[in-house]
Design an enzyme around this catalytic site. Structure first.
Site, PDB file in Angstrom:
ATOM      1  N   VAL A  72      34.282 -10.250   4.030  1.00 19.17           N
ATOM      2  CA  VAL A  72      33.310 -10.331   2.945  1.00 19.17           C
ATOM      3  C   VAL A  72      33.953 -11.102   1.798  1.00 19.17           C
ATOM      4  O   VAL A  72      35.066 -10.777   1.384  1.00 19.17           O
ATOM      5  CB  VAL A  72      32.941  -8.902   2.476  1.00 19.17           C
ATOM      6  CG1 VAL A  72      31.913  -8.947   1.358  1.00 19.17           C
ATOM      7  CG2 VAL A  72      32.440  -8.066   3.651  1.00 19.17           C
ATOM      8  N   CYS A  73      33.271 -12.099   1.284  1.00 15.05           N
ATOM      9  CA  CYS A  73      33.830 -12.899   0.186  1.00 15.05           C
ATOM     10  C   CYS A  73      33.996 -12.050  -1.065  1.00 15.05           C
ATOM     11  O   CYS A  73      33.043 -11.419  -1.529  1.00 15.05           O
ATOM     12  CB  CYS A  73      32.939 -14.089  -0.130  1.00 15.05           C
ATOM     13  SG  CYS A  73      33.421 -14.924  -1.652  1.00 15.05           S
ATOM     14  N   VAL A  74      35.198 -12.064  -1.631  1.00 14.92           N
ATOM     15  CA  VAL A  74      35.491 -11.200  -2.778  1.00 14.92           C
ATOM     16  C   VAL A  74      34.650 -11.544  -4.006  1.00 14.92           C
ATOM     17  O   VAL A  74      34.102 -10.648  -4.660  1.00 14.92           O
ATOM     18  CB  VAL A  74      37.010 -11.210  -3.110  1.00 14.92           C
ATOM     19  CG1 VAL A  74      37.534 -12.597  -3.410  1.00 14.92           C
ATOM     20  CG2 VAL A  74      37.305 -10.295  -4.276  1.00 14.92           C
ATOM     21  N   ALA A  77      31.088 -10.592  -3.410  1.00 20.46           N
ATOM     22  CA  ALA A  77      30.991  -9.135  -3.317  1.00 20.46           C
ATOM     23  C   ALA A  77      31.051  -8.485  -4.693  1.00 20.46           C
ATOM     24  O   ALA A  77      30.259  -7.587  -5.013  1.00 20.46           O
ATOM     25  CB  ALA A  77      32.114  -8.596  -2.437  1.00 20.46           C
TER      26      ALA A  77
END
Lengths: 114, 134, 101
Positions: A72-74, A77
């Site tokens: 998941v892209c930080v 997110a």
């Protein structure tokens, strides 16, 4: 790459069914990268009605059964309130470099979105 | 955690250089795709790949001059396109037909671009290793 | 090159853009998925556009999406049906993939 959240758009379903078929055909999945609203696929707080598919646990099971790396892209997110504390099993939060690295390492990159 | 390259710094060590094309087809502000797309492009610069950006359809509006976003309380990210050169991202392509349909020409854009016909754009796409559309 | 379109041609110009670039660029394949499959219906304006593009590009539609939308009896002749496994094969057969989001 999955760019839309669950339920609103079919993208996540298409991506999951494509991923499953990919594994059934004996190919390897380097990574599934969740971006834009796609990060919402990763929250363990999701509770669909009992007669509906559970998009989130379906991804978790794919990770558990086949060791698929769910990233998941930080930045995406954090914008949307997805944190380590509400992450479903099998998902991990990391940077966009993971997407670019997948593009470099994998033979094909397929994008699902709106 | 902040925006990082995901623990992978200065390329992935493999020495592989692929042709990455980022295809921008959406207008800015109405949706987040243009902004978050740009973030991917900027990160890709750290990997020493052969990167190009394409602007098609409403994507050409991302490059429009004169964007002022104060009154909608959203950050104006259009100056970032001018900074791409500093990241060694210099291959910017715009489809001629997308401009013409919208009554625009290359002079209306923030940065110098190469204007291509639809056919040339299609040819360029075919030669890529990785195509990511936003 | 494999081009994927997931938008209905009746509310969105994505298919037209894809065909403009992909066909003039020459060859490859078009896979219609999700709401994109509505472009594969005969006697429709979009269907006519797809039919005339068939000389330049191979057209496929994702059968599960076709069937889900109840258009299986109205599919344009010449559109090849694939399941998810066939989708995977198309991705493998072509050197690169562009999703026209």
């Amino acid at each position: 790459m999955v760019n839309e959240g669950p339920y609103t758009h079919q993208a996540s379903d298409s991506a999951y069914l494509f991923a499953k078929a990919t594994l059934e055909k004996g190919h390897q999945i380097h990574r599934v990268f969740f971006y834009h609203d796609g990060v919402n696929n990763a929250t363990r707080l999701t509770e669909p009605p009992q007669d509906d598919r559970n998009v989130v646990t379906r991804w978790s099971k794919l990770a558990e059964d086949h060791g698929v790396d769910l990233v998941v892209c930080v930045a995406a997110a954090m914008r949307r309130g997805i944190r380590d504390e509400n992450l479903a099993p099998g998902f991990r939060i990391s940077g966009l470099g993971q997407l670019v690295e997948s593009g470099i390492q994998a033979d094909r990159l397929v994008v699902f979105g709106d | 955690m902040n925006e990082t390259t995901g623990g992978i710094e200065d390329g992935d060590g493999s020495g592989i250089v692929k042709k990455f094309m980022f295809v921008n087809r959406k207008a800015p502000y109405g949706t987040i795709y243009a902004l978050e797309g740009l973030e991917v492009v900027l990160i890709s610069a750290a990997f020493d790949q052969d990167v190009s950006m394409v602007f098609l359809d409403d994507g050409v509006y991302q490059l429009a001059k004169g964007q002022h976003t104060k009154a909608i309380d959203v950050k104006n990210f259009s100056p970032t396109y001018r900074a791409l050169e500093g990241y060694d991202i210099e291959k910017l392509y715009v489809e001629r037909e997308s401009l013409e349909i919208r009554g625009l020409n290359a002079g209306d854009l923030l940065v110098p671009v190469e204007v291509l016909s639809s056919a040339a754009m299609g040819d360029l796409m075919k030669t890529q290793d990785v195509v990511i559309g936003f | 090159m494999l081009h994927i379109v997931n938008k209905s041609p009746f509310e969105n110009t994505t298919l037209a853009s894809c065909l403009r670039v992909a066909c003039k660029g020459g060859g490859g394949a078009l896979l219609l998925i999700e709401d994109g499959v509505y472009a594969a219906t005969k006697n429709s304006i979009a269907g006519n556009v797809v039919r005339s593009a068939m000389g330049d590009i191979q057209v496929y539609a994702l059968w599960p999406d076709v069937e889900a939308r109840g258009i299986q009896d109205r599919v344009l002749e010449g559109v090849k049906m694939v399941d998810y496994g066939g989708f995977v094969d198309l991705v493998v057969e072509h050197s690169n993939v562009q999703s026209w989001l």
